[in-house]
Enzyme design. Structure first.
Site, PDB file in Angstrom:
ATOM      1  N   ASP A  46       0.838  -1.193   0.000  1.00  9.59           N
ATOM      2  CA  ASP A  46       0.000   0.000   0.000  1.00  9.59           C
ATOM      3  C   ASP A  46       0.874   1.245   0.000  1.00  9.59           C
ATOM      4  OD1 ASP A  46      -2.129   1.680   0.103  1.00  9.59           O
ATOM      5  OD2 ASP A  46      -2.871   1.022   2.053  1.00  9.59           O
ATOM      6  N   ASP A  47       0.824   2.001  -1.082  1.00  6.53           N
ATOM      7  CA  ASP A  47       1.560   3.277  -1.209  1.00  6.53           C
ATOM      8  C   ASP A  47       3.079   3.099  -1.329  1.00  6.53           C
ATOM      9  OD1 ASP A  47      -0.998   4.222  -0.792  1.00  6.53           O
ATOM     10  OD2 ASP A  47      -0.495   5.530   0.891  1.00  6.53           O
ATOM     11  N   CYS A  86      -6.185   3.926  -3.350  1.00  6.20           N
ATOM     12  CA  CYS A  86      -6.412   2.545  -2.900  1.00  6.20           C
ATOM     13  C   CYS A  86      -7.632   1.819  -3.454  1.00  6.20           C
ATOM     14  CB  CYS A  86      -6.531   2.521  -1.382  1.00  6.20           C
ATOM     15  SG  CYS A  86      -5.047   3.089  -0.540  1.00  6.20           S
ATOM     16  N   ARG A  90      -7.525  -1.393  -6.161  1.00  3.44           N
ATOM     17  CA  ARG A  90      -7.771  -2.782  -5.745  1.00  3.44           C
ATOM     18  C   ARG A  90      -8.900  -3.413  -6.564  1.00  3.44           C
ATOM     19  NH1 ARG A  90      -4.923  -3.112  -0.642  1.00  3.44           N
ATOM     20  NH2 ARG A  90      -3.676  -1.229  -0.881  1.00  3.44           N
ATOM     21  N   LYS A 143      -5.136  -5.851   3.722  1.00  2.56           N
ATOM     22  CA  LYS A 143      -6.081  -4.755   3.468  1.00  2.56           C
ATOM     23  C   LYS A 143      -7.050  -5.137   2.356  1.00  2.56           C
ATOM     24  CE  LYS A 143      -6.116   0.050   1.928  1.00  2.56           C
ATOM     25  NZ  LYS A 143      -5.340   1.301   1.885  1.00  2.56           N
ATOM     26  N   HIS A 145     -10.483  -3.061   1.532  1.00  2.00           N
ATOM     27  CA  HIS A 145     -10.853  -1.727   1.017  1.00  2.00           C
ATOM     28  C   HIS A 145     -11.759  -1.769  -0.216  1.00  2.00           C
ATOM     29  CE1 HIS A 145      -9.389   2.709   1.314  1.00  2.00           C
ATOM     30  NE2 HIS A 145     -10.631   2.504   1.707  1.00  2.00           N
ATOM     31  N   SER A 168      -8.286   1.159   5.130  1.00  2.00           N
ATOM     32  CA  SER A 168      -6.936   1.682   5.375  1.00  2.00           C
ATOM     33  C   SER A 168      -6.608   1.704   6.864  1.00  2.00           C
ATOM     34  CB  SER A 168      -6.794   3.098   4.816  1.00  2.00           C
ATOM     35  OG  SER A 168      -6.920   3.055   3.420  1.00  2.00           O
ATOM     36  N   HIS A 247       1.627   2.222   4.043  1.00  2.49           N
ATOM     37  CA  HIS A 247       0.680   3.332   4.203  1.00  2.49           C
ATOM     38  C   HIS A 247       0.814   3.838   5.637  1.00  2.49           C
ATOM     39  CE1 HIS A 247      -3.282   5.243   4.639  1.00  2.49           C
ATOM     40  NE2 HIS A 247      -3.532   5.064   3.349  1.00  2.49           N
ATOM     41  N   ASP A 299      -0.218  -0.619  -4.841  1.00  4.10           N
ATOM     42  CA  ASP A 299      -1.538  -0.142  -5.287  1.00  4.10           C
ATOM     43  C   ASP A 299      -1.528   1.259  -5.871  1.00  4.10           C
ATOM     44  OD1 ASP A 299      -1.168   1.251  -2.858  1.00  4.10           O
ATOM     45  OD2 ASP A 299      -3.325   1.269  -2.449  1.00  4.10           O
ATOM     46  N   ASN A 300      -0.494   2.034  -5.553  1.00  4.71           N
ATOM     47  CA  ASN A 300      -0.358   3.390  -6.118  1.00  4.71           C
ATOM     48  C   ASN A 300       1.005   3.926  -5.698  1.00  4.71           C
ATOM     49  OD1 ASN A 300      -2.770   3.872  -3.718  1.00  4.71           O
ATOM     50  ND2 ASN A 300      -0.817   4.909  -3.415  1.00  4.71           N
ATOM     51  N   LYS A 320       1.226   9.584  -5.300  1.00  2.00           N
ATOM     52  CA  LYS A 320      -0.136   9.098  -5.030  1.00  2.00           C
ATOM     53  C   LYS A 320      -1.206  10.151  -5.320  1.00  2.00           C
ATOM     54  CE  LYS A 320      -2.963   7.510  -1.098  1.00  2.00           C
ATOM     55  NZ  LYS A 320      -2.932   6.899   0.240  1.00  2.00           N
TER      56      LYS A 320
END
Ligand code: MG
Length: 477
Positions: A46-47, A86, A90, A143, A145, A168, A247, A299-300, A320
Protein backbone atom coordinates in the site's frame (compact mmCIF):
# COMPACT_ATOMS: atom_id res chain seq x y z
CA UNK A 1 15.14 -30.57 -25.88
CA UNK A 2 18.69 -29.17 -26.08
CA UNK A 3 17.34 -25.64 -25.86
CA UNK A 4 15.10 -26.67 -22.97
CA UNK A 5 18.07 -28.21 -21.11
CA UNK A 6 20.20 -25.12 -21.74
CA UNK A 7 17.41 -22.97 -20.33
CA UNK A 8 17.10 -25.27 -17.32
CA UNK A 9 20.82 -24.93 -16.81
CA UNK A 10 20.56 -21.14 -16.74
CA UNK A 11 17.72 -21.29 -14.23
CA UNK A 12 19.66 -23.83 -12.18
CA UNK A 13 22.71 -21.57 -12.09
CA UNK A 14 20.61 -18.74 -10.79
CA UNK A 15 19.17 -20.94 -8.10
CA UNK A 16 22.49 -22.51 -7.23
CA UNK A 17 21.32 -26.10 -7.81
CA UNK A 18 22.45 -28.80 -10.19
CA UNK A 19 20.77 -28.76 -13.61
CA UNK A 20 20.13 -32.50 -13.41
CA UNK A 21 18.23 -32.03 -10.16
CA UNK A 22 16.09 -29.32 -11.77
CA UNK A 23 15.46 -31.54 -14.81
CA UNK A 24 14.45 -34.41 -12.55
CA UNK A 25 12.06 -32.25 -10.54
CA UNK A 26 10.53 -30.89 -13.76
CA UNK A 27 9.92 -34.45 -14.98
CA UNK A 28 8.46 -35.68 -11.71
CA UNK A 29 7.12 -32.97 -9.41
CA UNK A 30 7.53 -33.78 -5.70
CA UNK A 31 3.87 -34.44 -5.07
CA UNK A 32 3.55 -36.65 -8.15
CA UNK A 33 0.95 -34.50 -9.90
CA UNK A 34 2.67 -33.41 -13.11
CA UNK A 35 -0.35 -31.71 -14.64
CA UNK A 36 -1.28 -29.71 -11.56
CA UNK A 37 -2.29 -26.13 -12.17
CA UNK A 38 0.13 -23.38 -11.10
CA UNK A 39 -0.32 -21.62 -7.77
CA UNK A 40 -0.56 -17.83 -7.59
CA UNK A 41 0.63 -15.46 -4.87
CA UNK A 42 0.13 -11.69 -5.20
CA UNK A 43 2.02 -9.55 -2.67
CA UNK A 44 0.46 -6.12 -2.92
CA UNK A 45 1.85 -3.17 -0.95
CA UNK A 46 0.00 0.00 0.00
CA UNK A 47 1.56 3.28 -1.21
CA UNK A 48 4.97 1.75 -1.97
CA UNK A 49 6.63 3.98 -4.56
CA UNK A 50 8.48 3.13 -7.75
CA UNK A 51 11.77 4.14 -6.14
CA UNK A 52 11.45 2.33 -2.81
CA UNK A 53 13.29 -0.93 -3.56
CA UNK A 54 16.99 -1.56 -4.03
CA UNK A 55 16.33 -3.16 -7.43
CA UNK A 56 14.47 0.00 -8.52
CA UNK A 57 17.30 2.27 -7.41
CA UNK A 58 16.69 3.10 -3.76
CA UNK A 59 20.02 4.04 -2.12
CA UNK A 60 19.21 3.31 1.54
CA UNK A 61 16.36 0.80 1.81
CA UNK A 62 17.82 -2.70 1.94
CA UNK A 63 15.64 -5.20 0.02
CA UNK A 64 17.83 -8.24 -0.67
CA UNK A 65 14.91 -10.64 -1.17
CA UNK A 66 13.09 -8.48 -3.69
CA UNK A 67 16.36 -7.70 -5.46
CA UNK A 68 17.03 -11.42 -5.81
CA UNK A 69 13.43 -12.10 -6.79
CA UNK A 70 13.77 -9.50 -9.57
CA UNK A 71 17.06 -11.06 -10.75
CA UNK A 72 15.62 -14.59 -10.76
CA UNK A 73 12.36 -13.49 -12.34
CA UNK A 74 11.12 -10.61 -14.46
CA UNK A 75 11.43 -7.00 -13.38
CA UNK A 76 8.94 -4.79 -15.22
CA UNK A 77 9.90 -1.13 -15.52
CA UNK A 78 6.58 0.14 -16.96
CA UNK A 79 4.14 -1.67 -14.70
CA UNK A 80 1.06 0.25 -13.54
CA UNK A 81 -1.52 0.29 -10.79
CA UNK A 82 -5.13 0.49 -11.96
CA UNK A 83 -5.74 3.89 -10.33
CA UNK A 84 -3.78 6.46 -8.27
CA UNK A 85 -5.53 5.65 -4.94
CA UNK A 86 -6.41 2.55 -2.90
CA UNK A 87 -10.04 1.51 -3.47
CA UNK A 88 -10.23 1.85 -7.26
CA UNK A 89 -6.76 0.36 -7.65
CA UNK A 90 -7.77 -2.78 -5.75
CA UNK A 91 -11.01 -3.10 -7.72
CA UNK A 92 -8.96 -2.92 -10.93
CA UNK A 93 -6.53 -5.63 -9.83
CA UNK A 94 -9.16 -8.13 -8.74
CA UNK A 95 -11.53 -7.57 -11.70
CA UNK A 96 -9.10 -6.86 -14.56
CA UNK A 97 -11.21 -3.81 -15.42
CA UNK A 98 -10.80 -0.05 -15.12
CA UNK A 99 -12.63 0.71 -11.87
CA UNK A 100 -15.06 3.14 -13.48
CA UNK A 101 -16.71 0.04 -15.02
CA UNK A 102 -17.61 -1.35 -11.57
CA UNK A 103 -18.63 1.99 -10.01
CA UNK A 104 -15.58 1.82 -7.74
CA UNK A 105 -14.34 5.38 -8.35
CA UNK A 106 -15.97 8.68 -7.62
CA UNK A 107 -15.51 12.41 -8.09
CA UNK A 108 -16.90 13.00 -4.58
CA UNK A 109 -15.20 10.35 -2.43
CA UNK A 110 -11.90 9.02 -3.68
CA UNK A 111 -12.01 5.80 -1.62
CA UNK A 112 -14.36 3.87 0.69
CA UNK A 113 -14.54 4.99 4.34
CA UNK A 114 -15.73 3.26 7.53
CA UNK A 115 -19.13 4.98 7.08
CA UNK A 116 -19.50 3.90 3.42
CA UNK A 117 -22.40 1.61 2.51
CA UNK A 118 -21.13 0.44 -0.87
CA UNK A 119 -18.53 -1.99 -2.13
CA UNK A 120 -17.47 -4.15 -5.05
CA UNK A 121 -20.73 -5.31 -6.66
CA UNK A 122 -21.55 -9.04 -6.65
CA UNK A 123 -21.94 -8.80 -10.46
CA UNK A 124 -18.15 -8.36 -10.84
CA UNK A 125 -15.96 -11.40 -11.50
CA UNK A 126 -12.86 -11.47 -9.29
CA UNK A 127 -9.67 -13.46 -9.89
CA UNK A 128 -10.61 -15.57 -6.85
CA UNK A 129 -14.08 -16.43 -8.20
CA UNK A 130 -12.66 -17.45 -11.57
CA UNK A 131 -9.89 -19.58 -10.06
CA UNK A 132 -12.38 -21.24 -7.71
CA UNK A 133 -14.11 -22.65 -10.78
CA UNK A 134 -10.88 -24.56 -11.45
CA UNK A 135 -10.67 -25.91 -7.91
CA UNK A 136 -8.33 -23.37 -6.34
CA UNK A 137 -8.14 -22.74 -2.60
CA UNK A 138 -8.23 -18.95 -2.17
CA UNK A 139 -7.17 -16.58 0.60
CA UNK A 140 -7.22 -12.79 1.00
CA UNK A 141 -4.88 -11.61 3.70
CA UNK A 142 -4.44 -7.95 4.63
CA UNK A 143 -6.08 -4.75 3.47
CA UNK A 144 -9.34 -5.20 1.57
CA UNK A 145 -10.85 -1.73 1.02
CA UNK A 146 -13.55 -2.95 -1.38
CA UNK A 147 -16.40 -2.73 1.14
CA UNK A 148 -16.42 -3.73 4.81
CA UNK A 149 -20.09 -4.77 5.06
CA UNK A 150 -20.59 -8.57 5.00
CA UNK A 151 -21.90 -8.66 1.41
CA UNK A 152 -18.70 -7.00 0.14
CA UNK A 153 -16.02 -8.78 2.17
CA UNK A 154 -13.51 -11.17 0.53
CA UNK A 155 -15.61 -14.15 1.63
CA UNK A 156 -18.42 -12.80 -0.61
CA UNK A 157 -16.03 -12.41 -3.54
CA UNK A 158 -14.56 -15.88 -4.03
CA UNK A 159 -12.10 -16.08 -1.13
CA UNK A 160 -12.36 -19.09 1.20
CA UNK A 161 -10.43 -17.30 3.91
CA UNK A 162 -9.90 -13.70 5.02
CA UNK A 163 -7.64 -12.20 7.68
CA UNK A 164 -7.00 -8.48 7.76
CA UNK A 165 -8.13 -4.87 8.14
CA UNK A 166 -11.09 -4.20 5.84
CA UNK A 167 -9.90 -0.69 4.91
CA UNK A 168 -6.94 1.68 5.38
CA UNK A 169 -4.91 1.51 8.57
CA UNK A 170 -5.27 5.28 9.24
CA UNK A 171 -9.08 5.16 9.32
CA UNK A 172 -11.04 5.12 12.59
CA UNK A 173 -8.58 7.63 14.08
CA UNK A 174 -9.62 8.48 17.64
CA UNK A 175 -10.91 12.02 18.25
CA UNK A 176 -8.15 14.36 19.32
CA UNK A 177 -5.49 12.34 17.58
CA UNK A 178 -2.50 14.62 17.11
CA UNK A 179 -1.81 15.47 13.52
CA UNK A 180 0.24 12.60 12.13
CA UNK A 181 1.46 14.73 9.26
CA UNK A 182 2.90 17.36 11.61
CA UNK A 183 4.64 14.69 13.72
CA UNK A 184 5.90 12.83 10.67
CA UNK A 185 7.48 15.98 9.27
CA UNK A 186 9.44 16.44 12.49
CA UNK A 187 10.56 12.88 13.11
CA UNK A 188 11.45 10.15 10.55
CA UNK A 189 11.05 7.61 13.38
CA UNK A 190 7.76 8.87 14.85
CA UNK A 191 5.74 5.84 15.99
CA UNK A 192 2.10 6.62 16.82
CA UNK A 193 0.51 4.73 19.74
CA UNK A 194 -1.54 1.90 18.21
CA UNK A 195 -4.63 2.88 20.27
CA UNK A 196 -4.96 6.07 18.24
CA UNK A 197 -6.23 4.15 15.21
CA UNK A 198 -9.21 2.05 16.24
CA UNK A 199 -9.13 -0.16 13.16
CA UNK A 200 -10.66 -3.66 13.30
CA UNK A 201 -8.74 -6.81 12.45
CA UNK A 202 -11.04 -9.43 10.98
CA UNK A 203 -10.93 -13.16 10.43
CA UNK A 204 -13.59 -14.28 7.97
CA UNK A 205 -16.51 -11.95 8.72
CA UNK A 206 -15.72 -11.53 12.43
CA UNK A 207 -13.74 -8.80 14.20
CA UNK A 208 -11.04 -10.58 16.23
CA UNK A 209 -9.01 -7.59 17.49
CA UNK A 210 -9.70 -3.89 17.91
CA UNK A 211 -7.71 -1.78 17.71
CA UNK A 212 -5.53 -4.01 15.56
CA UNK A 213 -2.02 -4.26 16.96
CA UNK A 214 -0.41 -2.74 13.92
CA UNK A 215 3.12 -3.23 15.24
CA UNK A 216 2.95 -6.91 14.37
CA UNK A 217 0.65 -6.66 11.35
CA UNK A 218 3.20 -7.26 8.59
CA UNK A 219 4.64 -10.27 10.40
CA UNK A 220 1.22 -11.78 11.13
CA UNK A 221 0.02 -11.30 7.55
CA UNK A 222 3.16 -13.08 6.31
CA UNK A 223 2.63 -15.93 8.75
CA UNK A 224 -1.04 -16.33 7.80
CA UNK A 225 -0.03 -16.53 4.14
CA UNK A 226 2.57 -19.22 4.86
CA UNK A 227 0.10 -21.14 7.02
CA UNK A 228 -2.47 -21.11 4.18
CA UNK A 229 0.17 -22.25 1.66
CA UNK A 230 1.20 -25.13 3.94
CA UNK A 231 -2.40 -26.21 4.50
CA UNK A 232 -3.15 -26.19 0.78
CA UNK A 233 0.16 -27.53 -0.52
CA UNK A 234 -1.58 -30.46 -2.21
CA UNK A 235 -4.08 -28.46 -4.24
CA UNK A 236 -3.76 -25.37 -6.41
CA UNK A 237 -4.01 -22.14 -4.39
CA UNK A 238 -4.29 -18.39 -4.84
CA UNK A 239 -3.06 -16.11 -2.06
CA UNK A 240 -3.78 -12.38 -2.30
CA UNK A 241 -1.54 -10.84 0.38
CA UNK A 242 -2.29 -7.12 0.52
CA UNK A 243 -0.07 -5.52 3.17
CA UNK A 244 -1.47 -2.46 4.95
CA UNK A 245 2.07 -1.08 4.98
CA UNK A 246 3.84 1.16 4.05
CA UNK A 247 0.68 3.33 4.20
CA UNK A 248 0.79 5.67 7.21
CA UNK A 249 0.66 5.23 10.22
CA UNK A 250 3.85 3.20 9.84
CA UNK A 251 4.53 0.22 12.09
CA UNK A 252 7.13 -2.52 12.13
CA UNK A 253 7.98 -5.28 14.58
CA UNK A 254 11.22 -6.37 16.20
CA UNK A 255 13.91 -6.86 14.98
CA UNK A 256 13.14 -4.44 12.12
CA UNK A 257 12.16 -1.44 14.20
CA UNK A 258 14.90 1.18 14.38
CA UNK A 259 17.16 -0.65 11.97
CA UNK A 260 17.00 1.00 8.55
CA UNK A 261 19.09 3.98 7.52
CA UNK A 262 15.94 5.26 5.81
CA UNK A 263 14.08 5.67 9.14
CA UNK A 264 10.78 4.04 10.09
CA UNK A 265 9.64 3.89 6.44
CA UNK A 266 12.75 1.86 5.65
CA UNK A 267 12.12 -0.44 8.63
CA UNK A 268 8.63 -1.13 7.29
CA UNK A 269 9.76 -1.91 3.74
CA UNK A 270 12.63 -4.05 5.00
CA UNK A 271 10.21 -6.08 7.12
CA UNK A 272 7.98 -6.61 4.07
CA UNK A 273 11.07 -7.72 2.11
CA UNK A 274 11.99 -10.22 4.83
CA UNK A 275 8.41 -11.52 4.80
CA UNK A 276 8.62 -12.10 1.06
CA UNK A 277 11.80 -14.06 1.78
CA UNK A 278 9.95 -16.26 4.26
CA UNK A 279 7.18 -16.95 1.74
CA UNK A 280 9.65 -17.89 -1.02
CA UNK A 281 11.57 -20.09 1.44
CA UNK A 282 8.33 -21.88 2.38
CA UNK A 283 7.53 -22.47 -1.31
CA UNK A 284 11.02 -23.93 -1.85
CA UNK A 285 10.78 -26.08 1.26
CA UNK A 286 7.44 -27.49 0.08
CA UNK A 287 8.83 -28.12 -3.41
CA UNK A 288 6.31 -25.68 -4.91
CA UNK A 289 8.75 -23.09 -6.28
CA UNK A 290 8.58 -24.39 -9.85
CA UNK A 291 4.81 -24.34 -9.98
CA UNK A 292 4.05 -21.08 -8.18
CA UNK A 293 3.93 -17.62 -9.74
CA UNK A 294 4.65 -14.86 -7.21
CA UNK A 295 3.86 -11.27 -8.16
CA UNK A 296 5.03 -8.29 -6.11
CA UNK A 297 3.60 -4.82 -6.74
CA UNK A 298 1.91 -1.77 -5.18
CA UNK A 299 -1.54 -0.14 -5.29
CA UNK A 300 -0.36 3.39 -6.12
CA UNK A 301 2.62 5.72 -5.85
CA UNK A 302 4.14 7.26 -2.72
CA UNK A 303 2.14 9.53 -0.40
CA UNK A 304 4.45 12.48 -0.75
CA UNK A 305 3.17 15.01 1.85
CA UNK A 306 4.06 12.62 4.66
CA UNK A 307 7.69 13.61 4.25
CA UNK A 308 10.03 10.80 5.32
CA UNK A 309 6.99 8.68 6.32
CA UNK A 310 6.04 8.53 2.64
CA UNK A 311 7.89 6.69 -0.11
CA UNK A 312 9.68 7.84 -3.24
CA UNK A 313 8.78 7.73 -6.92
CA UNK A 314 12.44 7.59 -8.00
CA UNK A 315 12.87 9.33 -11.35
CA UNK A 316 9.10 9.67 -11.88
CA UNK A 317 7.04 12.82 -11.46
CA UNK A 318 4.72 13.43 -8.47
CA UNK A 319 3.03 10.63 -6.47
CA UNK A 320 -0.14 9.10 -5.03
CA UNK A 321 -3.42 10.57 -6.13
CA UNK A 322 -2.11 11.89 -9.46
CA UNK A 323 -1.99 10.58 -13.00
CA UNK A 324 1.62 11.64 -13.41
CA UNK A 325 3.90 8.61 -13.67
CA UNK A 326 4.76 8.74 -9.95
CA UNK A 327 1.10 8.21 -9.06
CA UNK A 328 0.52 5.02 -10.99
CA UNK A 329 3.78 3.44 -12.20
CA UNK A 330 4.88 0.98 -9.51
CA UNK A 331 7.38 -1.85 -9.01
CA UNK A 332 6.26 -5.02 -10.81
CA UNK A 333 8.20 -8.22 -10.11
CA UNK A 334 7.19 -11.69 -11.38
CA UNK A 335 8.95 -14.72 -9.88
CA UNK A 336 8.52 -18.41 -10.59
CA UNK A 337 11.58 -20.45 -11.57
CA UNK A 338 9.47 -22.94 -13.52
CA UNK A 339 7.16 -20.38 -15.08
CA UNK A 340 9.04 -17.13 -15.63
CA UNK A 341 11.96 -16.53 -18.00
CA UNK A 342 14.35 -14.18 -16.12
CA UNK A 343 14.93 -10.71 -17.51
CA UNK A 344 13.97 -7.05 -17.48
CA UNK A 345 10.74 -6.22 -19.32
CA UNK A 346 10.40 -2.61 -20.45
CA UNK A 347 7.05 -3.06 -22.19
CA UNK A 348 3.76 -2.00 -20.65
CA UNK A 349 1.99 -4.02 -17.97
CA UNK A 350 -0.81 -3.38 -15.49
CA UNK A 351 -2.27 -5.04 -12.41
CA UNK A 352 -5.37 -5.48 -14.59
CA UNK A 353 -3.38 -7.98 -16.67
CA UNK A 354 -3.13 -10.42 -13.76
CA UNK A 355 -6.70 -11.74 -14.14
CA UNK A 356 -6.44 -12.83 -17.80
CA UNK A 357 -2.84 -14.02 -17.27
CA UNK A 358 -3.75 -16.22 -14.29
CA UNK A 359 -6.84 -17.56 -16.07
CA UNK A 360 -4.78 -18.56 -19.11
CA UNK A 361 -2.13 -20.28 -16.94
CA UNK A 362 -4.82 -22.07 -14.91
CA UNK A 363 -6.82 -23.08 -18.00
CA UNK A 364 -9.86 -21.08 -16.86
CA UNK A 365 -12.12 -19.76 -19.60
CA UNK A 366 -13.20 -16.15 -19.29
CA UNK A 367 -16.96 -15.62 -18.91
CA UNK A 368 -18.81 -14.72 -22.11
CA UNK A 369 -19.34 -11.02 -22.58
CA UNK A 370 -16.91 -9.95 -19.84
CA UNK A 371 -15.40 -6.63 -20.91
CA UNK A 372 -11.82 -6.76 -19.66
CA UNK A 373 -9.14 -4.09 -19.71
CA UNK A 374 -6.38 -6.60 -18.98
CA UNK A 375 -4.03 -8.39 -21.37
CA UNK A 376 -2.73 -11.94 -21.09
CA UNK A 377 0.99 -11.60 -20.26
CA UNK A 378 1.67 -15.33 -19.91
CA UNK A 379 3.72 -15.67 -23.13
CA UNK A 380 5.93 -12.74 -22.13
CA UNK A 381 6.43 -14.24 -18.68
CA UNK A 382 7.33 -17.62 -20.16
CA UNK A 383 9.70 -15.92 -22.59
CA UNK A 384 8.06 -17.34 -25.72
CA UNK A 385 7.15 -13.79 -26.79
CA UNK A 386 9.50 -10.84 -26.36
CA UNK A 387 7.15 -7.86 -26.34
CA UNK A 388 4.22 -7.19 -24.05
CA UNK A 389 0.84 -7.44 -25.83
CA UNK A 390 -0.23 -4.27 -23.98
CA UNK A 391 0.51 -1.17 -26.05
CA UNK A 392 -1.74 1.33 -24.24
CA UNK A 393 -2.75 2.46 -20.81
CA UNK A 394 -5.56 4.69 -19.54
CA UNK A 395 -4.99 6.95 -16.54
CA UNK A 396 -8.28 7.50 -14.73
CA UNK A 397 -8.56 9.85 -11.78
CA UNK A 398 -11.92 9.53 -10.06
CA UNK A 399 -14.46 9.45 -12.89
CA UNK A 400 -12.44 11.24 -15.53
CA UNK A 401 -9.84 10.09 -18.00
CA UNK A 402 -6.84 12.36 -17.36
CA UNK A 403 -4.23 10.80 -19.64
CA UNK A 404 -3.49 8.02 -22.10
CA UNK A 405 -0.28 6.21 -22.99
CA UNK A 406 0.44 4.52 -26.33
CA UNK A 407 3.86 2.88 -26.54
CA UNK A 408 6.34 5.50 -25.29
CA UNK A 409 3.92 8.42 -25.77
CA UNK A 410 1.70 9.88 -23.08
CA UNK A 411 -0.88 12.62 -23.57
CA UNK A 412 -2.32 14.49 -20.58
CA UNK A 413 -5.82 15.91 -21.14
CA UNK A 414 -5.97 17.10 -17.54
CA UNK A 415 -3.16 17.49 -15.00
CA UNK A 416 -3.59 17.98 -11.29
CA UNK A 417 -1.45 17.52 -8.21
CA UNK A 418 -2.77 15.95 -5.06
CA UNK A 419 -2.74 16.34 -1.26
CA UNK A 420 -1.51 19.92 -1.46
CA UNK A 421 1.36 19.16 -3.84
CA UNK A 422 0.89 21.00 -7.17
CA UNK A 423 0.08 21.63 -9.94
CA UNK A 424 -3.51 22.99 -9.85
CA UNK A 425 -6.15 21.28 -11.99
CA UNK A 426 -5.66 22.32 -15.61
CA UNK A 427 -7.35 21.08 -18.77
CA UNK A 428 -5.10 20.94 -21.82
CA UNK A 429 -6.16 21.48 -25.43
CA UNK A 430 -4.00 20.52 -27.18
CA UNK A 431 -3.04 17.86 -24.63
CA UNK A 432 0.44 17.86 -23.11
CA UNK A 433 2.64 15.26 -24.77
CA UNK A 434 5.62 13.45 -23.26
CA UNK A 435 7.79 10.55 -24.34
CA UNK A 436 7.88 8.66 -21.03
CA UNK A 437 10.60 6.29 -22.22
CA UNK A 438 13.20 8.97 -22.97
CA UNK A 439 11.66 11.29 -20.37
CA UNK A 440 10.16 9.24 -17.52
CA UNK A 441 10.09 12.37 -15.32
CA UNK A 442 7.65 14.10 -17.73
CA UNK A 443 9.76 17.22 -18.01
CA UNK A 444 10.03 17.92 -21.74
CA UNK A 445 6.72 18.73 -23.41
CA UNK A 446 6.48 17.85 -27.12
CA UNK A 447 2.92 18.53 -28.34
CA UNK A 448 3.99 21.16 -30.90
CA UNK A 449 6.28 18.67 -32.60
CA UNK A 450 3.86 15.75 -32.96
CA UNK A 451 0.32 16.91 -33.86
CA UNK A 452 -0.40 13.64 -35.71
CA UNK A 453 0.46 11.58 -32.62
CA UNK A 454 -1.81 13.72 -30.49
CA UNK A 455 -4.70 13.07 -32.87
CA UNK A 456 -4.12 9.31 -32.55
CA UNK A 457 -3.93 9.47 -28.76
CA UNK A 458 -7.16 11.50 -28.62
CA UNK A 459 -8.91 8.91 -30.82
CA UNK A 460 -7.78 6.05 -28.60
CA UNK A 461 -8.97 7.91 -25.50
CA UNK A 462 -12.36 8.71 -27.04
CA UNK A 463 -12.84 5.10 -28.11
CA UNK A 464 -12.01 3.89 -24.58
CA UNK A 465 -14.39 6.37 -22.94
CA UNK A 466 -17.18 5.29 -25.33
CA UNK A 467 -16.73 1.70 -24.12
CA UNK A 468 -17.67 2.60 -20.51
CA UNK A 469 -21.25 1.77 -19.54
CA UNK A 470 -22.84 3.82 -16.72
CA UNK A 471 -23.24 1.87 -13.45
CA UNK A 472 -24.31 2.83 -9.90
CA UNK A 473 -21.54 4.59 -8.00
CA UNK A 474 -20.42 2.51 -5.01
CA UNK A 475 -18.27 5.12 -3.27
CA UNK A 476 -21.02 7.71 -2.90
CA UNK A 477 -23.43 5.41 -1.07
MG1 MG B 1 -2.64 3.00 -1.45
Amino acid sequence: MTVFRAWLGRVANLLGVAATAVAASAAAPPDGAPDRKPNFVIIFCDDLGYGDLGCYGNPTINTPTLDRMAAEGQKWTSFYAGAPVCTPSRAALLTGRVPVRSGMMSDERRVLFPNSRGGLPASEWTIAELLKQAGYATAAIGKWHLGHLPQYLPTAHGFDYYFGIPYSNDMDARPGFPNYLRRARLDPRYLAPIQQFNVPLMEGTRVVERPANQLTLTRRYTEKAIEFIREHRNEPFFVYLAHNMPHIPLYASEPWLGRSRRGLYGDVVEEIDAGVGRILAALRELGLQRRTLVVFTSDNGPWLPFATHGGAAGPLRNGKGTTFEGGMRVPGIFWGPGLVQPGVQMGLGSVMDLLPTFCRLAGVELPDGLQLDGYDLSDVLRGTVKDSPRDRLFYWRQEQLYAVRLGPWKAHFITQGSYGIGPKRTEHDPPLLYNVETDPGERFELSQRHPELLRRLKEIAAEHVRSIQPVPNQLER
